[in-house]
Each structure stands twice: as C-alpha cells, then as structure tokens.
Design a protein around this motif. Structure first.
Motif, PDB file in Angstrom:
ATOM      1  N   PRO A   1     -18.879   9.653  -1.650  1.00  0.00           N
ATOM      2  CA  PRO A   1     -17.664   9.321  -0.877  1.00  0.00           C
ATOM      3  C   PRO A   1     -16.531   8.766  -1.732  1.00  0.00           C
ATOM      4  O   PRO A   1     -15.357   8.866  -1.352  1.00  0.00           O
ATOM      5  CB  PRO A   1     -18.166   8.273   0.127  1.00  0.00           C
ATOM      6  N   ALA A   2     -16.874   8.202  -2.909  1.00  0.00           N
ATOM      7  CA  ALA A   2     -15.839   7.645  -3.782  1.00  0.00           C
ATOM      8  C   ALA A   2     -14.842   8.707  -4.249  1.00  0.00           C
ATOM      9  O   ALA A   2     -13.747   8.368  -4.711  1.00  0.00           O
ATOM     10  CB  ALA A   2     -16.488   6.978  -4.997  1.00  0.00           C
ATOM     11  N   ILE A   3     -15.206   9.983  -4.125  1.00  0.00           N
ATOM     12  CA  ILE A   3     -14.290  11.067  -4.520  1.00  0.00           C
ATOM     13  C   ILE A   3     -12.974  10.949  -3.755  1.00  0.00           C
ATOM     14  O   ILE A   3     -11.889  11.158  -4.315  1.00  0.00           O
ATOM     15  CB  ILE A   3     -14.939  12.436  -4.260  1.00  0.00           C
ATOM     16  N   ALA A   4     -13.041  10.615  -2.469  1.00  0.00           N
ATOM     17  CA  ALA A   4     -11.841  10.599  -1.627  1.00  0.00           C
ATOM     18  C   ALA A   4     -10.760   9.674  -2.170  1.00  0.00           C
ATOM     19  O   ALA A   4      -9.561   9.980  -2.078  1.00  0.00           O
ATOM     20  CB  ALA A   4     -12.213  10.202  -0.205  1.00  0.00           C
ATOM     21  N   GLY A   5     -11.157   8.550  -2.734  1.00  0.00           N
ATOM     22  CA  GLY A   5     -10.175   7.602  -3.236  1.00  0.00           C
ATOM     23  C   GLY A   5     -10.005   7.616  -4.731  1.00  0.00           C
ATOM     24  O   GLY A   5      -9.435   6.671  -5.301  1.00  0.00           O
ATOM     25  N   HIS A   6     -10.454   8.685  -5.366  1.00  0.00           N
ATOM     26  CA  HIS A   6     -10.482   8.670  -6.839  1.00  0.00           C
ATOM     27  C   HIS A   6      -9.110   8.721  -7.467  1.00  0.00           C
ATOM     28  O   HIS A   6      -8.788   7.951  -8.367  1.00  0.00           O
ATOM     29  CB  HIS A   6     -11.327   9.839  -7.344  1.00  0.00           C
ATOM     30  N   ASP A   7      -8.252   9.669  -7.031  1.00  0.00           N
ATOM     31  CA  ASP A   7      -6.940   9.794  -7.650  1.00  0.00           C
ATOM     32  C   ASP A   7      -5.967  10.518  -6.716  1.00  0.00           C
ATOM     33  O   ASP A   7      -6.300  10.846  -5.572  1.00  0.00           O
ATOM     34  CB  ASP A   7      -7.027  10.491  -9.012  1.00  0.00           C
ATOM     35  N   PHE A   8      -4.767  10.758  -7.225  1.00  0.00           N
ATOM     36  CA  PHE A   8      -3.714  11.400  -6.436  1.00  0.00           C
ATOM     37  C   PHE A   8      -4.129  12.797  -5.990  1.00  0.00           C
ATOM     38  O   PHE A   8      -3.860  13.207  -4.855  1.00  0.00           O
ATOM     39  CB  PHE A   8      -2.446  11.471  -7.302  1.00  0.00           C
ATOM     40  N   ARG A   9      -4.815  13.535  -6.851  1.00  0.00           N
ATOM     41  CA  ARG A   9      -5.186  14.918  -6.535  1.00  0.00           C
ATOM     42  C   ARG A   9      -6.139  14.996  -5.347  1.00  0.00           C
ATOM     43  O   ARG A   9      -6.008  15.873  -4.484  1.00  0.00           O
ATOM     44  CB  ARG A   9      -5.819  15.586  -7.754  1.00  0.00           C
ATOM     45  N   THR A  10      -7.116  14.101  -5.288  1.00  0.00           N
ATOM     46  CA  THR A  10      -8.061  14.147  -4.175  1.00  0.00           C
ATOM     47  C   THR A  10      -7.377  13.756  -2.871  1.00  0.00           C
ATOM     48  O   THR A  10      -7.685  14.301  -1.813  1.00  0.00           O
ATOM     49  CB  THR A  10      -9.277  13.252  -4.444  1.00  0.00           C
ATOM     50  N   ALA A  11      -6.427  12.814  -2.945  1.00  0.00           N
ATOM     51  CA  ALA A  11      -5.669  12.453  -1.743  1.00  0.00           C
ATOM     52  C   ALA A  11      -4.854  13.648  -1.250  1.00  0.00           C
ATOM     53  O   ALA A  11      -4.735  13.887  -0.046  1.00  0.00           O
ATOM     54  CB  ALA A  11      -4.755  11.267  -2.043  1.00  0.00           C
ATOM     55  N   VAL A  12      -4.302  14.425  -2.178  1.00  0.00           N
ATOM     56  CA  VAL A  12      -3.492  15.591  -1.817  1.00  0.00           C
ATOM     57  C   VAL A  12      -4.329  16.643  -1.109  1.00  0.00           C
ATOM     58  O   VAL A  12      -3.973  17.114  -0.028  1.00  0.00           O
ATOM     59  CB  VAL A  12      -2.819  16.177  -3.085  1.00  0.00           C
ATOM     60  N   VAL A  13      -5.463  17.051  -1.685  1.00  0.00           N
ATOM     61  CA  VAL A  13      -6.222  18.152  -1.084  1.00  0.00           C
ATOM     62  C   VAL A  13      -6.901  17.731   0.212  1.00  0.00           C
ATOM     63  O   VAL A  13      -7.228  18.572   1.048  1.00  0.00           O
ATOM     64  CB  VAL A  13      -7.266  18.744  -2.052  1.00  0.00           C
ATOM     65  N   LEU A  14      -7.101  16.424   0.416  1.00  0.00           N
ATOM     66  CA  LEU A  14      -7.710  15.948   1.655  1.00  0.00           C
ATOM     67  C   LEU A  14      -6.671  15.642   2.735  1.00  0.00           C
ATOM     68  O   LEU A  14      -7.029  15.308   3.861  1.00  0.00           O
ATOM     69  CB  LEU A  14      -8.549  14.705   1.385  1.00  0.00           C
ATOM     70  N   GLY A  15      -5.383  15.739   2.396  1.00  0.00           N
ATOM     71  CA  GLY A  15      -4.345  15.460   3.384  1.00  0.00           C
ATOM     72  C   GLY A  15      -4.237  13.989   3.735  1.00  0.00           C
ATOM     73  O   GLY A  15      -3.881  13.639   4.865  1.00  0.00           O
ATOM     74  N   ASP A  16      -4.515  13.117   2.782  1.00  0.00           N
ATOM     75  CA  ASP A  16      -4.426  11.677   3.003  1.00  0.00           C
ATOM     76  C   ASP A  16      -2.968  11.256   2.773  1.00  0.00           C
ATOM     77  O   ASP A  16      -2.592  10.765   1.694  1.00  0.00           O
ATOM     78  CB  ASP A  16      -5.365  10.944   2.048  1.00  0.00           C
ATOM     79  N   ALA A  17      -2.125  11.443   3.800  1.00  0.00           N
ATOM     80  CA  ALA A  17      -0.682  11.243   3.649  1.00  0.00           C
ATOM     81  C   ALA A  17      -0.337   9.794   3.335  1.00  0.00           C
ATOM     82  O   ALA A  17       0.581   9.520   2.545  1.00  0.00           O
ATOM     83  CB  ALA A  17       0.035  11.699   4.915  1.00  0.00           C
ATOM     84  N   ALA A  18      -1.040   8.853   3.957  1.00  0.00           N
ATOM     85  CA  ALA A  18      -0.725   7.442   3.719  1.00  0.00           C
ATOM     86  C   ALA A  18      -0.925   7.089   2.248  1.00  0.00           C
ATOM     87  O   ALA A  18      -0.094   6.397   1.636  1.00  0.00           O
ATOM     88  CB  ALA A  18      -1.597   6.563   4.612  1.00  0.00           C
ATOM     89  N   ARG A  19      -2.011   7.564   1.692  1.00  0.00           N
ATOM     90  CA  ARG A  19      -2.293   7.244   0.290  1.00  0.00           C
ATOM     91  C   ARG A  19      -1.322   7.959  -0.641  1.00  0.00           C
ATOM     92  O   ARG A  19      -0.875   7.398  -1.647  1.00  0.00           O
ATOM     93  CB  ARG A  19      -3.735   7.623  -0.048  1.00  0.00           C
ATOM     94  N   VAL A  20      -0.995   9.214  -0.330  1.00  0.00           N
ATOM     95  CA  VAL A  20      -0.025   9.957  -1.140  1.00  0.00           C
ATOM     96  C   VAL A  20       1.329   9.257  -1.106  1.00  0.00           C
ATOM     97  O   VAL A  20       2.002   9.103  -2.141  1.00  0.00           O
ATOM     98  CB  VAL A  20       0.094  11.409  -0.638  1.00  0.00           C
ATOM     99  N   ARG A  21       1.746   8.790   0.086  1.00  0.00           N
ATOM    100  CA  ARG A  21       3.029   8.095   0.210  1.00  0.00           C
ATOM    101  C   ARG A  21       3.048   6.836  -0.658  1.00  0.00           C
ATOM    102  O   ARG A  21       4.035   6.555  -1.364  1.00  0.00           O
ATOM    103  CB  ARG A  21       3.276   7.743   1.676  1.00  0.00           C
ATOM    104  N   ASP A  22       1.947   6.104  -0.622  1.00  0.00           N
ATOM    105  CA  ASP A  22       1.867   4.869  -1.396  1.00  0.00           C
ATOM    106  C   ASP A  22       1.913   5.143  -2.899  1.00  0.00           C
ATOM    107  O   ASP A  22       2.636   4.473  -3.652  1.00  0.00           O
ATOM    108  CB  ASP A  22       0.569   4.134  -1.035  1.00  0.00           C
ATOM    109  N   LEU A  23       1.181   6.154  -3.346  1.00  0.00           N
ATOM    110  CA  LEU A  23       1.146   6.477  -4.774  1.00  0.00           C
ATOM    111  C   LEU A  23       2.486   7.022  -5.261  1.00  0.00           C
ATOM    112  O   LEU A  23       2.911   6.747  -6.391  1.00  0.00           O
ATOM    113  CB  LEU A  23       0.020   7.471  -5.054  1.00  0.00           C
ATOM    114  N   LEU A  24       3.171   7.795  -4.408  1.00  0.00           N
ATOM    115  CA  LEU A  24       4.490   8.304  -4.791  1.00  0.00           C
ATOM    116  C   LEU A  24       5.512   7.181  -4.892  1.00  0.00           C
ATOM    117  O   LEU A  24       6.424   7.223  -5.732  1.00  0.00           O
ATOM    118  CB  LEU A  24       4.972   9.346  -3.774  1.00  0.00           C
ATOM    119  N   ALA A  25       5.370   6.180  -4.042  1.00  0.00           N
ATOM    120  CA  ALA A  25       6.284   5.037  -4.113  1.00  0.00           C
ATOM    121  C   ALA A  25       6.139   4.318  -5.445  1.00  0.00           C
ATOM    122  O   ALA A  25       7.123   3.805  -6.002  1.00  0.00           O
ATOM    123  CB  ALA A  25       6.014   4.087  -2.949  1.00  0.00           C
TER     124      ALA A  25
END
Length: 509
Positions: A94-118
């Motif tokens: 399960p740690a894959i989901a929070g590993h980096d920006f790429r995993t957030a992107v392919v999983l559609g984790d918009a909240a995390r992508v927004r935070d990392l882009l900020a």
C-alpha cells in the motif's frame, strides 16, 4: 518452505539440475510429468508449497524487491493495460500510493497532486527520467478509471491541474507511426478509453487529428463515446484507416458514425488498417474487407447505403462463403452475378446443405488451393457440420488456408471444440505445423485464447487445449513471446507442466 530472503537464480539452477538428472534417467521427482525445464520448475514450486512456478516467482520477487522497484513495476502495469498486476502490487504494498508524484498522478489522487504542485510547480512538466513521459502522459494512459471507476473524476482533475500548471496537451513522445509514439489525446481516447479526460484535452487545445487517436478508438471504444467526441471536434485525417479498423472488429455503429461524419466508403482501405501486414498488399474495397472479416449484413448494408461499390467479386465471395444474406443484398444494390458452379458448390458446403453440395459436386481435381481452403475457413467458425460434409466429399484434412494453417490449426485458434473433436476423430495431424511460423495446433490454441481469435459462437479454449494435450499433442512451445494465452489457458498449461522456459511471460489478465 522458502527462506526469508530466497534467491530466484538459485531456484532456477535447482530446476535445471532436476531436469538434467531426469534426462539422465532419475525421474522419481518428476513422476509422470514430461522431462522439461517447465516440469522441473513446477516440481520445485510444489516442493516449496506453491501451486505453480509463477506463484513461487511472484512470492520471491515480493520478498526481495525493494519499494522503489515495486513502484516502477506498478507504474508500468498501471499504464500498459496489465491491470491485474497493478492491483496486486498496490494491494501487497500500500505504501506505493504515497510514494511520489507519479503514483499520485496515475491513481488520480488530486488532493496530493495539488499539494505537491504547490510546493514545486515544475513537477507538472518535468519528464520522468526513466520513461521520458510527462505527468500528463501518465494520467492519460492510466487505467485506474477502469479498475476503480470512482477514481475517474480524480484522474480528470489531476489532468486539469497539470494543464493549468503549463502541461502541453499536444506534448508527445516518439515519432508518429513508430513504436513508442504517444500523445495525451491518443492515450486518453485511443488507449485508455477515458472520454471525460479526452474532452478536457480537446477543450485545452489538443489536436483532434493527433496521430493514431481516431484509428485506435475504433478498436477500444465499445460505447463509441471517444469516437463521437473526436468526430465532433473535426477529426478526419485517419478516416479511411479508422473505417478499416471498425470493419475489422465488425462494429456497424462505428462504421455508421464514420460515414455520417463524411468518411467515403468508396475509397479503398489501407491494408494495414485491416491487420494485413504485407506492405505490398494493395488497398482493399470496403465491402470486400467486410466480407473478409465476416462482418454482419447490417454493417455491409450501411456501407452500401452510403455508396460503397457493390462489386461482382464481392458477390462471388459472399456466395462462396455461404453468405446468401449478403449475396442477396449485393444483388439488390446492383452487383453482377459472376458466380460459377464451383462457387455455388462451396457455398452449399459452408451452409452444410448436403443435397445441394452433392448435386453441384465437381471432380475433386477441379478444385484449386483456394477452393480447398474453404474447409479451413469453416473450421475457423467452428462450423463442424460444414467441415464434416467437406471431408465426406473428399476435401483433404491437410488443406491449407491463411498462413499455411490446417483446419485443425484454425479450429484450435478459434476455441472451436466441436470442430477440434471432429477433426481429431477423422484423423487430423496433431503435429502439423503451419507454413508461416512452424507452429502446431496446440500453439495456435494458446495464442488464440489470448487474442480471442476466430468466430466460434461459444469458444472454449480451455477445453480445446485439454483435448489436444490428452490426444497426445507434443508440447512444442505453446507459449509464444509477446502473445501469451488467456489466464485460464495459462493456468491449465502450467498444470500440465508447460510453463514458458523461464516463466517470464505472463498469461493475460
């Protein structure tokens, strides 16, 4: 039992040593299994408590692969269609989901992508060092909207965030027409089949005629949402090729949409759009292509209504294939009747009309190679009644069709159990090889299961493979690199000790 940190190379060596000892006469551990490396691998797996070498290998990799490697494997599986593998990797780690920006992107984790882009706006356009893909290509290729539909909106929002941060909606990798080429719209519409994402790209300026996008929607767009979307936005450049694709999968509705959008059915279709790989093959008339692909009368009538040529040669083909519905349709649209006695005889055979076939029966020596190949075509449809009649009338069991296949090859590829059993009962050669790849019917059944080949009404590749093996088929490499069997057939082959040489090929999910 496996040690805590097992060594896959050591296990492979043990399997090779077991095989070598069996070749020298020590077959106790193999029992009744054939003396092959696959059998030895199966024995090693069972001795460690696993049902197959593949399961043993998966467990070894799970224990020995670090998180970074598992992330790379997860990303690849998430964008190339190996959805079963992607799901397994995420469930196991399960740690894959929070590993980096790429995993957030392919999983559609918009909240995390927004935070990392900020924190780092440059992430939106920074290519991945390993693949060269931008994050926008990652989200557009993601299959997680199909794996878990609730992720679909998140994937669209991720793409919106990336575009807002400067991602190029037309930013492609590779050269058009070459392996490895990919653009965001081609990925979203033609590969992943995500219409909401494709619409977002078009609204942000994606070129509707981006190479391969329209063409591939005809293969992968079951509800036609992406095809409609591209046509509404003016995609036309690949019209004839896309029409060929729609015909090759017998999609009358896709054909209708293309013709309504202005694609001309009188223009011959590129051979490569119909899976004809010989570059010397000339373009093919639309109705002829539809007959070659055994399309419905409904699809052929759509072509004729829109002006496709009702050619005499198409009428002859329809008669020879027993397609009286299409022959009558072509006559209504003005096709000349150039059929002869042999054409009508072959049509009667395909329809299993014994009385008519016997009435029209010519001397066998008047039938050419293409005429005799009708039995192979009938086998590809699991038309056991027609095959039985043709054999009674003197058609040879070893008649060859496309790719130098026999009727048994064709029936096996199509999962045609009735025809396979009939041909075996009539003495068909289990070990015959085609003249193109040198493969046996067992290999054709394996490949056919993965690609779902043929036109059998109720294909059963598992029963076909089991029937061939139990009839004595030799294990002539039923696994073909890059053309794995279905998951069910792959599991069956492994139970017979017929895994691929190094078990690197995975059966399709």
């Amino acid at each position: 039992m496996l040690p805590q940190r097992p060594n896959l190379d050591q296990l492979r060596r043990q399997a090779k040593e077991l095989r070598d000892r069996a070749r020298s006469g020590d077959t106790d551990r193999l029992g009744a299994l054939p003396v092959t490396l696959a059998s030895a691998q199966l024995v090693i797996a069972r001795e460690h408590g696993f049902a197959s070498w593949a399961k043993l290998k998966d467990e070894v990799e799970r224990r020995t692969t670090d998180l970074a490697q598992r992330v790379e494997a997860f990303l690849e599986a998430s964008v190339d269609g190996r959805t079963g593998r992607a799901v397994r990797l995420l469930a196991e780690t399960p740690a894959i989901a929070g590993h980096d920006f790429r995993t957030a992107v392919v999983l559609g984790d918009a909240a995390r992508v927004r935070d990392l882009l900020a924190r780092d706006p440059g992430l939106a356009t920074r290519p991945d060092q390993r693949s060269g893909w931008t994050p926008l290509l990652g989200v557009c290729n993601s299959r997680w909207h199909r794996i878990e539909p609730e992720r679909a909106a998140g994937l669209v929002e991720v793409a919106r965030l990336l575009l807002g941060a400067g991602a190029d909606p037309n930013g492609a990798v590779g050269s058009p027409g070459r392996r490895g080429h990919c653009s965001p719209l081609y990925a979203a519409a033609g590969l992943a089949g995500h219409p909401a994402l494709a619409r977002l790209l078009l609204e942000h300026g994606a070129d509707p005629d981006t190479p391969a996008a329209l063409y591939h929607t005809a293969f992968h767009d079951g509800d036609h949402a992406c095809l409609r979307l591209l046509l509404e936005h003016g995609a036309r450049a690949e019209g004839s090729a896309t029409l060929g694709a729609a015909i090759s999968v017998d999609d009358a509705q896709a054909v209708r949409l293309l013709l309504e959008a202005g694609v001309d059915p009188r223009v011959p279709l590129p051979a490569d759009s119909l899976a004809e790989v010989d570059p010397a093959t000339p373009p093919i008339p639309a109705v002829t292509a539809a007959l070659e692909h055994d399309c419905s009368a409904e699809l052929i009538e759509v072509l004729l209504e829109r002006g496709a040529d009702a050619r005499a040669e198409a009428h002859v083909m329809a008669v020879r294939r027993g397609r009286t519905d299409v022959a009558d349709l072509l006559t209504r649209y003005g096709a000349r009747d150039d059929t002869g006695g042999i054409d009508r005889f072959l049509g009667a055979c395909v329809r299993a009309d014994r009385a008519e076939a016997e009435r029209l029966r010519p001397p066998l020596d008047r039938l050419g190679t293409d005429d005799l190949a009708s039995i192979v075509h009938a086998a590809y449809h699991d038309n056991a009644a027609a095959v039985d009649l043709m054999l009674d009338l003197g058609f040879p069991l070893d008649a060859r069709g496309d790719d130098g296949a026999t009727a048994l090859h064709a029936a096996a590829a199509a999962g045609g159990l009735r025809t396979v059993r009939l041909l075996l009962a009539r003495g068909a050669d289990l070990e015959a090889v085609d003249t193109t790849w040198g493969s046996t019917p067992l290999t054709w059944a394996s490949v056919g299961s993965g690609f779902r080949m043929g036109h059998a009404e109720a294909p059963d590749w598992v029963a076909v493979v089991q029937t061939l093996i139990e009839a004595g088929a030799s294990p002539h490499e039923p696994w073909v690199a890059g053309k794995p069997p279905s998951g069910e057939v792959g599991a069956l082959l492994r139970r017979y000790g017929l895994a691929p040489e190094n078990d690197e090929d995975e059966a399709q999910a």
